[in-house]
Design a protein around this motif. Structure first.
Motif, PDB file in Angstrom:
ATOM      1  N   PRO A 187       0.838  -1.206   0.000  1.00  0.00           N
ATOM      2  CA  PRO A 187       0.000   0.000   0.000  1.00  0.00           C
ATOM      3  C   PRO A 187       0.877   1.262   0.000  1.00  0.00           C
ATOM      4  N   THR A 188       0.878   1.984  -1.099  1.00  0.00           N
ATOM      5  CA  THR A 188       1.711   3.182  -1.208  1.00  0.00           C
ATOM      6  C   THR A 188       0.897   4.343  -1.762  1.00  0.00           C
ATOM      7  N   CYS A 189       1.349   5.542  -1.425  1.00  0.00           N
ATOM      8  CA  CYS A 189       0.741   6.762  -1.959  1.00  0.00           C
ATOM      9  C   CYS A 189       1.843   7.799  -2.122  1.00  0.00           C
ATOM     10  N   VAL A 190       1.767   8.584  -3.201  1.00  0.00           N
ATOM     11  CA  VAL A 190       2.763   9.594  -3.526  1.00  0.00           C
ATOM     12  C   VAL A 190       2.115  10.973  -3.486  1.00  0.00           C
ATOM     13  N   LEU A 191       2.761  11.900  -2.798  1.00  0.00           N
ATOM     14  CA  LEU A 191       2.304  13.291  -2.760  1.00  0.00           C
ATOM     15  C   LEU A 191       3.354  14.155  -3.446  1.00  0.00           C
ATOM     16  N   ARG A 192       2.987  14.706  -4.597  1.00  0.00           N
ATOM     17  CA  ARG A 192       3.895  15.558  -5.381  1.00  0.00           C
ATOM     18  C   ARG A 192       3.708  17.000  -4.935  1.00  0.00           C
ATOM     19  N   MET A 193       4.602  17.434  -4.078  1.00  0.00           N
ATOM     20  CA  MET A 193       4.406  18.703  -3.397  1.00  0.00           C
ATOM     21  C   MET A 193       4.876  19.885  -4.226  1.00  0.00           C
ATOM     22  N   SER A 194       4.110  20.948  -4.120  1.00  0.00           N
ATOM     23  CA  SER A 194       4.555  22.254  -4.589  1.00  0.00           C
ATOM     24  C   SER A 194       5.358  22.880  -3.455  1.00  0.00           C
ATOM     25  N   CYS A 195       5.259  24.165  -3.206  1.00  0.00           N
ATOM     26  CA  CYS A 195       6.094  24.840  -2.208  1.00  0.00           C
ATOM     27  C   CYS A 195       5.387  24.869  -0.850  1.00  0.00           C
ATOM     28  N   ILE A 196       5.965  24.183   0.108  1.00  0.00           N
ATOM     29  CA  ILE A 196       5.414  24.126   1.460  1.00  0.00           C
ATOM     30  C   ILE A 196       6.193  25.103   2.337  1.00  0.00           C
ATOM     31  N   TYR A 197       5.477  25.809   3.205  1.00  0.00           N
ATOM     32  CA  TYR A 197       6.126  26.764   4.094  1.00  0.00           C
ATOM     33  C   TYR A 197       5.481  26.658   5.475  1.00  0.00           C
ATOM     34  N   GLN A 231       8.818  34.271 -11.401  1.00  0.00           N
ATOM     35  CA  GLN A 231       8.372  32.884 -11.290  1.00  0.00           C
ATOM     36  C   GLN A 231       7.191  32.792 -10.334  1.00  0.00           C
ATOM     37  N   VAL A 232       6.233  31.958 -10.678  1.00  0.00           N
ATOM     38  CA  VAL A 232       5.018  31.817  -9.875  1.00  0.00           C
ATOM     39  C   VAL A 232       4.950  30.418  -9.278  1.00  0.00           C
ATOM     40  N   ARG A 233       4.623  30.349  -8.002  1.00  0.00           N
ATOM     41  CA  ARG A 233       4.415  29.081  -7.311  1.00  0.00           C
ATOM     42  C   ARG A 233       3.159  29.189  -6.452  1.00  0.00           C
ATOM     43  N   ASP A 234       2.516  28.064  -6.227  1.00  0.00           N
ATOM     44  CA  ASP A 234       1.443  28.028  -5.232  1.00  0.00           C
ATOM     45  C   ASP A 234       2.057  27.527  -3.935  1.00  0.00           C
ATOM     46  N   ILE A 235       1.803  28.240  -2.854  1.00  0.00           N
ATOM     47  CA  ILE A 235       2.438  27.903  -1.589  1.00  0.00           C
ATOM     48  C   ILE A 235       1.382  27.382  -0.606  1.00  0.00           C
ATOM     49  N   LEU A 236       1.801  26.412   0.185  1.00  0.00           N
ATOM     50  CA  LEU A 236       0.876  25.699   1.077  1.00  0.00           C
ATOM     51  C   LEU A 236       1.445  25.660   2.481  1.00  0.00           C
ATOM     52  N   ASP A 237       0.641  26.052   3.453  1.00  0.00           N
ATOM     53  CA  ASP A 237       1.058  25.994   4.846  1.00  0.00           C
ATOM     54  C   ASP A 237       1.283  24.547   5.270  1.00  0.00           C
ATOM     55  N   VAL A 238       2.312  24.333   6.079  1.00  0.00           N
ATOM     56  CA  VAL A 238       2.698  22.977   6.452  1.00  0.00           C
ATOM     57  C   VAL A 238       1.587  22.244   7.204  1.00  0.00           C
ATOM     58  N   SER A 239       0.748  22.959   7.937  1.00  0.00           N
ATOM     59  CA  SER A 239      -0.354  22.288   8.640  1.00  0.00           C
ATOM     60  C   SER A 239      -1.313  21.631   7.651  1.00  0.00           C
ATOM     61  N   ASP A 240      -1.511  22.266   6.486  1.00  0.00           N
ATOM     62  CA  ASP A 240      -2.365  21.673   5.461  1.00  0.00           C
ATOM     63  C   ASP A 240      -1.673  20.500   4.785  1.00  0.00           C
ATOM     64  N   PHE A 260      -0.697  12.180  -6.116  1.00  0.00           N
ATOM     65  CA  PHE A 260      -1.512  13.391  -6.042  1.00  0.00           C
ATOM     66  C   PHE A 260      -0.623  14.624  -6.012  1.00  0.00           C
ATOM     67  N   ASN A 261      -1.016  15.638  -6.762  1.00  0.00           N
ATOM     68  CA  ASN A 261      -0.385  16.945  -6.616  1.00  0.00           C
ATOM     69  C   ASN A 261      -0.874  17.587  -5.327  1.00  0.00           C
ATOM     70  N   LEU A 262       0.049  18.227  -4.623  1.00  0.00           N
ATOM     71  CA  LEU A 262      -0.295  18.836  -3.346  1.00  0.00           C
ATOM     72  C   LEU A 262       0.303  20.239  -3.273  1.00  0.00           C
ATOM     73  N   GLY A 263      -0.581  21.228  -3.281  1.00  0.00           N
ATOM     74  CA  GLY A 263      -0.123  22.614  -3.194  1.00  0.00           C
ATOM     75  C   GLY A 263      -1.273  23.516  -2.796  1.00  0.00           C
ATOM     76  N   GLY A 264      -0.987  24.792  -2.753  1.00  0.00           N
ATOM     77  CA  GLY A 264      -2.001  25.758  -2.343  1.00  0.00           C
ATOM     78  C   GLY A 264      -3.036  26.061  -3.407  1.00  0.00           C
ATOM     79  N   GLY A 324      -0.734  33.204   6.405  1.00  0.00           N
ATOM     80  CA  GLY A 324       0.218  32.131   6.666  1.00  0.00           C
ATOM     81  C   GLY A 324       1.651  32.621   6.683  1.00  0.00           C
ATOM     82  N   VAL A 325       2.003  33.466   5.728  1.00  0.00           N
ATOM     83  CA  VAL A 325       3.354  34.024   5.687  1.00  0.00           C
ATOM     84  C   VAL A 325       3.586  34.953   6.879  1.00  0.00           C
TER      85      VAL A 325
END
Length: 347
Positions: A187-197, A231-240, A260-264, A324-325
């Protein structure tokens, strides 16, 4: 309650994940070499908060025997240990390969023998530089000319395209994790993260750029932008992000073998220049900027379409990036005893 193994558990995301799961009563083993600067503080913080409920194992994921022993005692593995910088991978591709790919194979082989669930931290770099996406500059930001892509972001149907040794090692590991579900029923799952802060992030120029920009600004030091800063990124708080990791484990049978893609998402997308402008407002002075050439494999635009993760994992609304920032700035100021005054421009 369960026994949880977190490789790289003293790192930024790992320590936040360990804290959440320990708070829920689980027994946590942090497998970490403590090689990254600053992570000793994260480990001390965990031990102070949770005592014997958190145990540290000083080991390297390249050490197959140590990994085997640790996985044998675990009910789930969150595999976050990695070489995380593109720049470092270009200087030392052998170490990058060994840590990111051989280390992941060691985890998977140990998990295969006991069918232990594995949740893997991947990256948006598996999609390459996205150079085929037509972009135009608007409001100091590179944005897609295609309205649908601008509205939703990049989803998991995007073809994989590995650039730089880091992209190759993480991308290959990503595919191995998915294939072990297909070939061996692990049983595996992959989370492809964008920018976590977020809190406990010790950002550097090579990784963790949101915290790095804040640290430089709070210290009154210049910020170096590679490229034009649009450059543009979607940023996601670490709690999320932690919400997603926990949910992936809780729903592992339903999401096994999926990435799954994971970002803000688009609502939390910001250019590097836009983030710096917000930081300027927070601290009440303009940061000094320096510019250098573009770095290899840099994406002018990446915003994750995380809707598949939200549906499959039952995730809620994420924290808006401005407050968040601001929260991260307050944490860094207290943690580093920085005297720069934080304003109230968080809305």
């Amino acid at each position: 309650m369960s026994r949880v193994l977190i490789t790289g558990g003293a790192g930024f995301i790992g320590s936040n994940l360990a804290d959440r799961l320990a708070g829920q009563g689980h027994e946590i083993v942090v497998l970490d070499t403590l090689a990254r600067r600053g992570v000793e503080g994260n480990l001390k913080w965990l031990l102070l908060r949770h005592g014997a409920q958190v145990r540290h194992l000083t080991a390297d994921v390249r050490q197959a025997e140590a990994v085997e022993t640790a996985v044998a005692q675990a009910d789930v593995v969150f595999h976050l240990a990695a070489q995380v910088a593109v720049t470092t991978s270009l200087v030392d591709p052998r170490t990058d390969f060994d840590v990111n790919l051989i280390g992941t194979l060691n985890v998977l082989e140990a998990a295969r023998r006991r069918c232990t669930p594995v949740v893997f931290a991947s990256t948006n770099k598996v999609y390459g530089d996205l150079g085929d996406i037509e972009l135009a500059v608007q409001n100091e930001a590179w944005l897609p000319t295609e309205p649908a892509l601008r509205t939703r972001g990049v989803d998991e149907r995007r073809p994989l395209d590995f650039h730089t040794p880091y992209g190759c090692s993480k991308g290959a590991a990503d595919q191995y994790v998915l294939d072990y579900a297909r070939s061996y029923d692990v049983p595996t799952c992959v989370l492809r993260m964008s920018c976590i802060y977020g809190s406990r992030q010790m950002g550097t120029e090579d990784q963790g750029w949101v915290a790095h920009f804040l640290i430089r600004a709070l210290e009154g030091a210049p910020i170096t932008l590679y490229g034009d800063g649009r450059q543009v990124r979607d940023i996601l708080d670490v709690s999320d992000a932690v919400d997603a990791y926990v949910a992936a484990w809780e729903r592992i049978e339903a999401v096994s073998g999926r990435a799954f893609n994971l970002g803000g998402g688009p609502e939390n997308a910001v250019s590097l220049r836009g983030l710096i402008a917000h930081i300027d407002r927070l601290i009440g002075r303009a940061a000094e900027l320096q510019f250098e050439d573009w770095r290899a494999g840099d994406q002018r635009y990446f915003v994750a379409d995380a809707s598949a993760a939200h549906r499959a994992l039952g995730l809620g609304a994420v924290k808006p990036w401005r407050p968040g920032v601001s929260d991260l700035a307050d944490w860094l100021r207290a943690e580093r005893r920085l005297d720069a005054r934080i304003g109230s421009a968080a809305a």
